[in-house]
Design a protein around this motif. Structure first.
Motif, mmCIF file in Angstrom:
data_model
loop_
_atom_site.group_PDB
_atom_site.id
_atom_site.type_symbol
_atom_site.label_atom_id
_atom_site.label_comp_id
_atom_site.label_asym_id
_atom_site.label_seq_id
_atom_site.Cartn_x
_atom_site.Cartn_y
_atom_site.Cartn_z
ATOM 1 N N LEU A 88 0.858 -1.182 0.000
ATOM 2 C CA LEU A 88 0.000 0.000 0.000
ATOM 3 C C LEU A 88 0.896 1.236 0.000
ATOM 4 C CD1 LEU A 88 -2.942 0.978 0.109
ATOM 5 C CD2 LEU A 88 -2.717 1.078 2.600
ATOM 6 N N ARG A 89 0.982 1.878 -1.158
ATOM 7 C CA ARG A 89 1.903 3.002 -1.323
ATOM 8 C C ARG A 89 1.127 4.302 -1.520
ATOM 9 N NH1 ARG A 89 4.112 -1.233 -4.381
ATOM 10 N NH2 ARG A 89 6.156 -1.956 -3.620
ATOM 11 N N PHE A 90 1.671 5.356 -0.969
ATOM 12 C CA PHE A 90 1.073 6.694 -1.098
ATOM 13 C C PHE A 90 1.923 7.495 -2.089
ATOM 14 C CE2 PHE A 90 0.321 5.033 3.146
ATOM 15 C CZ PHE A 90 -1.059 5.131 3.255
ATOM 16 N N GLU A 91 1.821 7.102 -3.348
ATOM 17 C CA GLU A 91 2.638 7.749 -4.369
ATOM 18 C C GLU A 91 1.829 7.905 -5.639
ATOM 19 O OE1 GLU A 91 4.815 3.630 -5.908
ATOM 20 O OE2 GLU A 91 5.889 5.014 -4.600
ATOM 21 N N GLY A 92 2.363 8.683 -6.566
ATOM 22 C CA GLY A 92 1.651 8.950 -7.809
ATOM 23 C C GLY A 92 1.086 10.360 -7.818
ATOM 24 N N LYS A 93 0.541 10.725 -8.958
ATOM 25 C CA LYS A 93 0.060 12.093 -9.128
ATOM 26 C C LYS A 93 -1.133 12.410 -8.229
ATOM 27 C CE LYS A 93 -3.011 10.991 -13.008
ATOM 28 N NZ LYS A 93 -3.373 11.307 -14.404
ATOM 29 N N HIS A 94 -1.903 11.399 -7.844
ATOM 30 C CA HIS A 94 -3.078 11.660 -7.026
ATOM 31 C C HIS A 94 -2.726 12.028 -5.589
ATOM 32 C CE1 HIS A 94 -4.733 9.120 -10.330
ATOM 33 N NE2 HIS A 94 -5.647 10.044 -10.302
ATOM 34 N N PHE A 95 -1.501 11.724 -5.167
ATOM 35 C CA PHE A 95 -1.082 12.058 -3.809
ATOM 36 C C PHE A 95 -0.209 13.312 -3.784
ATOM 37 C CE2 PHE A 95 -2.128 7.561 -3.462
ATOM 38 C CZ PHE A 95 -2.805 7.514 -2.266
ATOM 39 N N GLN A 96 -0.289 14.125 -4.837
ATOM 40 C CA GLN A 96 0.507 15.346 -4.892
ATOM 41 C C GLN A 96 -0.186 16.525 -4.206
ATOM 42 O OE1 GLN A 96 3.666 15.395 -6.000
ATOM 43 N NE2 GLN A 96 3.460 13.188 -6.368
ATOM 44 N N GLN A 97 -1.492 16.583 -4.310
ATOM 45 C CA GLN A 97 -2.249 17.699 -3.748
ATOM 46 C C GLN A 97 -3.291 17.152 -2.767
ATOM 47 O OE1 GLN A 97 -1.528 20.917 -4.350
ATOM 48 N NE2 GLN A 97 0.118 20.328 -5.764
ATOM 49 N N ILE A 98 -2.908 17.039 -1.512
ATOM 50 C CA ILE A 98 -3.776 16.461 -0.491
ATOM 51 C C ILE A 98 -4.337 17.573 0.392
ATOM 52 C CG2 ILE A 98 -3.854 14.907 1.499
ATOM 53 C CD1 ILE A 98 -1.666 13.274 0.184
ATOM 54 N N ARG A 99 -5.645 17.545 0.586
ATOM 55 C CA ARG A 99 -6.304 18.600 1.351
ATOM 56 C C ARG A 99 -6.511 18.215 2.813
ATOM 57 N NH1 ARG A 99 -9.286 17.845 -3.202
ATOM 58 N NH2 ARG A 99 -10.887 16.815 -1.959
ATOM 59 N N ASN A 100 -6.995 16.984 3.030
ATOM 60 C CA ASN A 100 -7.347 16.574 4.392
ATOM 61 C C ASN A 100 -7.305 15.046 4.478
ATOM 62 O OD1 ASN A 100 -9.790 15.769 3.087
ATOM 63 N ND2 ASN A 100 -10.578 17.848 3.360
ATOM 64 N N LEU A 101 -7.679 14.522 5.641
ATOM 65 C CA LEU A 101 -7.656 13.075 5.839
ATOM 66 C C LEU A 101 -8.690 12.362 4.972
ATOM 67 C CD1 LEU A 101 -7.251 12.862 9.743
ATOM 68 C CD2 LEU A 101 -5.484 12.671 7.974
ATOM 69 N N GLU A 102 -9.843 12.995 4.786
ATOM 70 C CA GLU A 102 -10.865 12.387 3.926
ATOM 71 C C GLU A 102 -10.351 12.245 2.495
ATOM 72 O OE1 GLU A 102 -12.691 14.033 7.494
ATOM 73 O OE2 GLU A 102 -11.379 14.913 5.960
ATOM 74 N N ASP A 103 -9.586 13.231 2.066
ATOM 75 C CA ASP A 103 -9.004 13.173 0.723
ATOM 76 C C ASP A 103 -8.022 12.009 0.615
ATOM 77 O OD1 ASP A 103 -8.553 14.001 -1.893
ATOM 78 O OD2 ASP A 103 -6.900 15.311 -1.317
ATOM 79 N N VAL A 104 -7.225 11.768 1.660
ATOM 80 C CA VAL A 104 -6.296 10.643 1.665
ATOM 81 C C VAL A 104 -7.064 9.327 1.565
ATOM 82 C CG1 VAL A 104 -4.541 9.426 2.994
ATOM 83 C CG2 VAL A 104 -4.588 11.928 2.990
ATOM 84 N N MET A 105 -8.146 9.213 2.323
ATOM 85 C CA MET A 105 -8.947 7.989 2.297
ATOM 86 C C MET A 105 -9.464 7.698 0.893
ATOM 87 S SD MET A 105 -12.658 7.316 4.031
ATOM 88 C CE MET A 105 -13.367 8.519 2.890
#
Length: 306
Positions: A107-124
């Motif tokens: 489970l990796r937190f990488e890629g273009k979708h993890f470039q602009q994170i707003r809050n915890l809900e966004d991470v989920m």
């Protein structure tokens, strides 16, 4: 194993803070499970479901957090022998903390979708999107492997490659079930927007996630139907290849039987006029008759298109 992360400059970064807002737990030990159950209040059954690959995806709401079980592809290794497996991801959404529980690394937190994170809900939501995207990657690998096996089956008389195609077809059934389970989880999240505290931006991303998962499910369904048809057709191909080989062996046998009969006749311990009158050339006459008989068998087989 615990990995702690925080949102820093709208990106995820590792931290040593014990109270980090994001906690990734990989294959937890007994001590770590005790912390998740007693320290964070995660239900024992829900925690076990996060580590169970056969558990279906679902969304549950506890007094102080929401529990989400999502499916993702398991990391493939050569020992799996063309069988692609499924694993689960447990997501526990607290008011100010987000906990992920997985049974293996990957489970990796990488890629273009993890470039602009707003809050915890966004991470989920982006982790769920990552799982859907991981399925799409594996489906592309499925397609390439199926094409390679198809080429091998076309010229093979063994069952090995055909059994590999059966295994791929079985894996696709599990993938379809897992992707459909993810679709139901996404629909449940959509119906619980207020309880999860999702913002309008999160809702917009959730719409994209719904479309992406639907396309992934359609892709898996198409590949499953195509592979199912290929397996049925390739069974006949393998049988036909075997029949063609047997026919060729039969022609070789007939081609050898006729010269053998000629050698046997002229090799009998009796006086034959041809051999007696031809003298030293008798050997070459017999050899020529044997070669001519093989040629006749070959010409007849070509004429009859055997």
């Amino acid at each position: 194993m615990f990995n702690r992360l925080e949102i820093r400059d709208r990106k995820l970064a590792e931290t040593d803070d014990e109270n980090a807002p994001i906690l990734l737990c990989t294959d937890p030990t007994e001590e770590e499970r005790a912390y998740l159950i007693d320290g964070l209040g995660i239900d024992l059954h829900t925690l076990a479901s996060s580590l169970d690959p056969n558990e279906l995806g679902r969304v549950e709401f506890e007094p102080d957090h929401a529990a989400i079980i999502i499916k993702r592809p398991k990391q493939y290794c050569s020992e799996d022998n063309f069988f692609f497996k499924i694993s689960s991801v447990g997501i526990f959404m607290f008011r100010e903390r987000l906990v992920f529980v997985v049974s293996e690394e990957g489970l990796r937190f990488e890629g273009k979708h993890f470039q602009q994170i707003r809050n915890l809900e966004d991470v989920m939501l982006k982790v769920i999107f990552r799982c859907v995207w991981h399925f799409e990657e594996h489906l592309n690998v499925f397609n390439m492997i199926a094409e390679e096996l198809e080429q091998k089956v076309n010229t093979s008389m063994e069952n090995k490659h055909l059994l590999h195609m059966f295994t791929l077809e079985k894996s696709l059934v599990y993938y379809l079930n897992a992707i459909g389970s993810n679709g139901r989880v996404i629909e449940r999240i959509r119906a619980s927007i207020n309880r999860l505290g999702l913002t309008p931006e999160d809702c917009e991303f959730l719409d994209d996630l719904t479309i992406e998962n639907a396309q992934c499910q359609e892709m898996a369904s198409t590949y499953s139907q195509v592979l199912s048809g290929l397996v049925g057709a390739r069974v006949s191909v393998v049988s036909n290849n075997l029949n063609v080989t047997m026919k060729r062996l039969m022609l070789v046998t007939i081609g050898l039987m006729v010269p053998t009969a000629i050698f046997s006749i002229f090799g009998m311990n009796v006086k034959l006029p041809v051999v007696e009158q031809s003298g030293a050339f008798g050997f070459w006459i017999v050899l020529a008759l044997a070669a001519a008989s093989s040629g006749v068998v070959f010409m007849v087989s070509k004429w009859m298109k055997w």
